[in-house]
Design a protein around this motif. Sequence first.
Motif, PDB file in Angstrom:
ATOM      1  N   ASP A 170      34.632  94.950  21.850  1.00 37.23           N
ATOM      2  CA  ASP A 170      34.098  93.625  22.167  1.00 37.23           C
ATOM      3  C   ASP A 170      35.099  92.601  21.644  1.00 37.23           C
ATOM      4  O   ASP A 170      35.724  92.821  20.598  1.00 37.23           O
ATOM      5  N   TYR A 171      35.218  91.476  22.353  1.00 34.57           N
ATOM      6  CA  TYR A 171      36.149  90.461  21.874  1.00 34.57           C
ATOM      7  C   TYR A 171      35.466  89.549  20.869  1.00 34.57           C
ATOM      8  O   TYR A 171      34.461  88.899  21.177  1.00 34.57           O
ATOM      9  N   SER A 172      36.023  89.497  19.675  1.00 32.13           N
ATOM     10  CA  SER A 172      35.450  88.681  18.599  1.00 32.13           C
ATOM     11  C   SER A 172      36.394  87.544  18.210  1.00 32.13           C
ATOM     12  O   SER A 172      36.352  87.054  17.092  1.00 32.13           O
ATOM     13  N   GLY A 173      37.243  87.142  19.153  1.00 32.56           N
ATOM     14  CA  GLY A 173      38.154  86.034  18.925  1.00 32.56           C
ATOM     15  C   GLY A 173      37.850  84.873  19.846  1.00 32.56           C
ATOM     16  O   GLY A 173      36.767  84.793  20.448  1.00 32.56           O
ATOM     17  N   THR A 174      38.820  83.971  19.987  1.00 34.25           N
ATOM     18  CA  THR A 174      38.588  82.743  20.752  1.00 34.25           C
ATOM     19  C   THR A 174      39.556  82.538  21.913  1.00 34.25           C
ATOM     20  O   THR A 174      39.401  81.580  22.660  1.00 34.25           O
TER      21      THR A 174
ATOM     22  N   GLN B 130      40.009  90.301  15.778  1.00 33.95           N
ATOM     23  CA  GLN B 130      39.776  89.812  17.141  1.00 33.95           C
ATOM     24  C   GLN B 130      39.191  90.861  18.078  1.00 33.95           C
ATOM     25  O   GLN B 130      38.633  90.516  19.123  1.00 33.95           O
ATOM     26  N   PHE B 131      39.322  92.130  17.737  1.00 31.65           N
ATOM     27  CA  PHE B 131      38.834  93.197  18.608  1.00 31.65           C
ATOM     28  C   PHE B 131      37.899  94.085  17.789  1.00 31.65           C
ATOM     29  O   PHE B 131      38.330  94.817  16.902  1.00 31.65           O
ATOM     30  N   SER B 132      36.630  94.011  18.106  1.00 32.61           N
ATOM     31  CA  SER B 132      35.586  94.673  17.334  1.00 32.61           C
ATOM     32  C   SER B 132      35.091  95.919  18.065  1.00 32.61           C
ATOM     33  O   SER B 132      34.846  95.877  19.281  1.00 32.61           O
ATOM     34  N   ILE B 133      34.956  97.034  17.350  1.00 34.76           N
ATOM     35  CA  ILE B 133      34.491  98.267  17.985  1.00 34.76           C
ATOM     36  C   ILE B 133      33.107  98.042  18.593  1.00 34.76           C
ATOM     37  O   ILE B 133      32.187  97.556  17.939  1.00 34.76           O
ATOM     38  N   ALA B 134      32.978  98.409  19.865  1.00 35.27           N
ATOM     39  CA  ALA B 134      31.734  98.183  20.599  1.00 35.27           C
ATOM     40  C   ALA B 134      30.736  99.321  20.351  1.00 35.27           C
ATOM     41  O   ALA B 134      31.085 100.401  19.875  1.00 35.27           O
ATOM     42  N   ASP B 135      29.503  99.058  20.736  1.00 35.75           N
ATOM     43  CA  ASP B 135      28.426 100.042  20.595  1.00 35.75           C
ATOM     44  C   ASP B 135      27.453  99.825  21.742  1.00 35.75           C
ATOM     45  O   ASP B 135      26.670  98.879  21.746  1.00 35.75           O
TER      46      ASP B 135
ATOM     47  N   GLY C 190      30.668  94.958   9.796  1.00 37.24           N
ATOM     48  CA  GLY C 190      29.316  94.545  10.101  1.00 37.24           C
ATOM     49  C   GLY C 190      28.732  93.608   9.065  1.00 37.24           C
ATOM     50  O   GLY C 190      27.538  93.289   9.119  1.00 37.24           O
ATOM     51  N   THR C 191      29.568  93.135   8.156  1.00 38.27           N
ATOM     52  CA  THR C 191      29.088  92.250   7.089  1.00 38.27           C
ATOM     53  C   THR C 191      29.698  90.855   7.165  1.00 38.27           C
ATOM     54  O   THR C 191      29.320  89.980   6.384  1.00 38.27           O
ATOM     55  N   GLU C 192      30.651  90.653   8.083  1.00 39.12           N
ATOM     56  CA  GLU C 192      31.262  89.340   8.245  1.00 39.12           C
ATOM     57  C   GLU C 192      31.556  89.112   9.712  1.00 39.12           C
ATOM     58  O   GLU C 192      31.523  90.047  10.525  1.00 39.12           O
ATOM     59  N   PHE C 193      31.850  87.862  10.047  1.00 42.67           N
ATOM     60  CA  PHE C 193      32.121  87.525  11.432  1.00 42.67           C
ATOM     61  C   PHE C 193      33.588  87.749  11.775  1.00 42.67           C
ATOM     62  O   PHE C 193      34.461  87.764  10.913  1.00 42.67           O
ATOM     63  N   GLY C 194      33.828  87.895  13.074  1.00 39.21           N
ATOM     64  CA  GLY C 194      35.187  87.981  13.555  1.00 39.21           C
ATOM     65  C   GLY C 194      35.848  86.618  13.564  1.00 39.21           C
ATOM     66  O   GLY C 194      35.311  85.638  13.028  1.00 39.21           O
ATOM     67  N   GLN C 195      36.993  86.540  14.207  1.00 38.20           N
ATOM     68  CA  GLN C 195      37.747  85.292  14.221  1.00 38.20           C
ATOM     69  C   GLN C 195      36.964  84.156  14.862  1.00 38.20           C
ATOM     70  O   GLN C 195      37.159  82.986  14.527  1.00 38.20           O
ATOM     71  N   ASP C 196      36.031  84.481  15.775  1.00 42.13           N
ATOM     72  CA  ASP C 196      35.271  83.432  16.449  1.00 42.13           C
ATOM     73  C   ASP C 196      34.135  82.866  15.607  1.00 42.13           C
ATOM     74  O   ASP C 196      33.482  81.902  16.007  1.00 42.13           O
ATOM     75  N   ASP C 197      33.887  83.478  14.449  1.00 38.83           N
ATOM     76  CA  ASP C 197      32.839  83.017  13.526  1.00 38.83           C
ATOM     77  C   ASP C 197      31.430  83.124  14.097  1.00 38.83           C
ATOM     78  O   ASP C 197      30.493  82.535  13.557  1.00 38.83           O
TER      79      ASP C 197
END
Length: 445
Positions: A94-98, A272-277, A299-306
């Motif tokens: 999953d994309y966790s960036g901006t 920026q790239f989070s393992i999907a589920d 799983g305890t903090e946010f990605g780059q996109d907050d």
Amino acid sequence: MKKMLKTKNNLTNLCFSALVLIFVTLLSISCDSIVEVTDPDIVTPESLDNEAGLQTLRAGSLGDLAVAMSGSAAGHGATTGLIVMSGLMADEYDYSGTFPTRREADTRNLQDINFDMNRIYGNLHLARSGAETTIDLLANFGGDPEIESEMQSIVGFSYILFAETFCGGISFSKAPADGGDLIFGEPLSKQEMFTTAIDWFDQAMTNASGNDKLANVARVGKARALLGLGQIDDAANEVATVPTEFVYNIEHSDNSRRQENGIYIMTTVRRQFSIADGKGGNGLMYRSAMDLRVPWDGGTEFGQDDITLYYNQLKFNSSSAPVALASGIEARLIEAEAAANADDAGTVQDIHNGLRATMGLSDLDLTGISGDDLLLAHFAERAFWLFSTAHRQGDLRRLVDVHGMPASEVFPWGDYFKGGQYSANLKFPVPQSESNNPNYVGCLD
């Protein structure tokens, strides 16, 4: 590797002139490669036209392949590679960036001016062009079968990667080794790319005589192309002699930012790239499975996109971690696919349990499973073994194109977790920058 990149006119306008002439827009966007080729005082064209120079060209081609595949730490905000971008197109990340260009890949709504894909497209052609140039110049020194074999396999893999992840319509232009005019390539269909790859791997096997490792690289590559053509039994036969312990890696190093493993940089360092589920309903449960082949934490903090909870991959746990390009494990998986295609659940189970035993994983029980369910069980195992190695998008496309499954049942589908929906598109477009080629037609399919 880096020395090669600092030669604007090296290869007598071979590796780089093709990129300059075909992909003009890349001159302003490829932060980690094109803009660095401005200092001819490091490696001069004359210094490349000898046996030592050929090793420089070989290293440059391998370096360009590493950047195209894994990305790197170089460039503004680092450089994405095909592995993470194709993982977004499929169900691995999953994309966790901006960055909007990366979100385009996550939803599969891609424009043909996508910055990241333009750069990957160029780097992959650079790797191919550098390998072809090395092969051509070897003739001046009586040849070197082992270098030729390795470079021929690199060319073959470039065709495979284009065929698996891009639409049909890719052109493969060539800058002659004598410095003549650029020969513009004609657009090839996906099938033509796979067929051309097989030709290169056949040459690689011929030149690898006596070198089992290089021969096995070519065998696995050829089998991968045969899978793409739907010649599944032939693919299994091709890898029958490849030992399970065989591996050929794309190497990375912390010697320079360009040589660093971009997967590690884009995940662990930049989040920026989070393992999907269970991405898009159809995606595999990469996290929930708690499988040793896809290690993760977070799983305890946010990605780059907050806004997106971040789950970090641990498969590539340093900037120097290598990435397998071809392996004996993949050879066994190809044999398992042939068995699954033949509805032979017993053989599929035996192959997978043999592989699982090497990591202490419990046995699978495929009793009573057949048809599409057996294929999906096999492809799930394949996905865990080959996680984040630029296989999954091609595998999902093969489930659709070769095995006849609906795209809506294998690709992430429906509502996108950040709003909107996943596109029905399954592939990267031919970049608009290729329109500098007079033969450009866009996507054929």
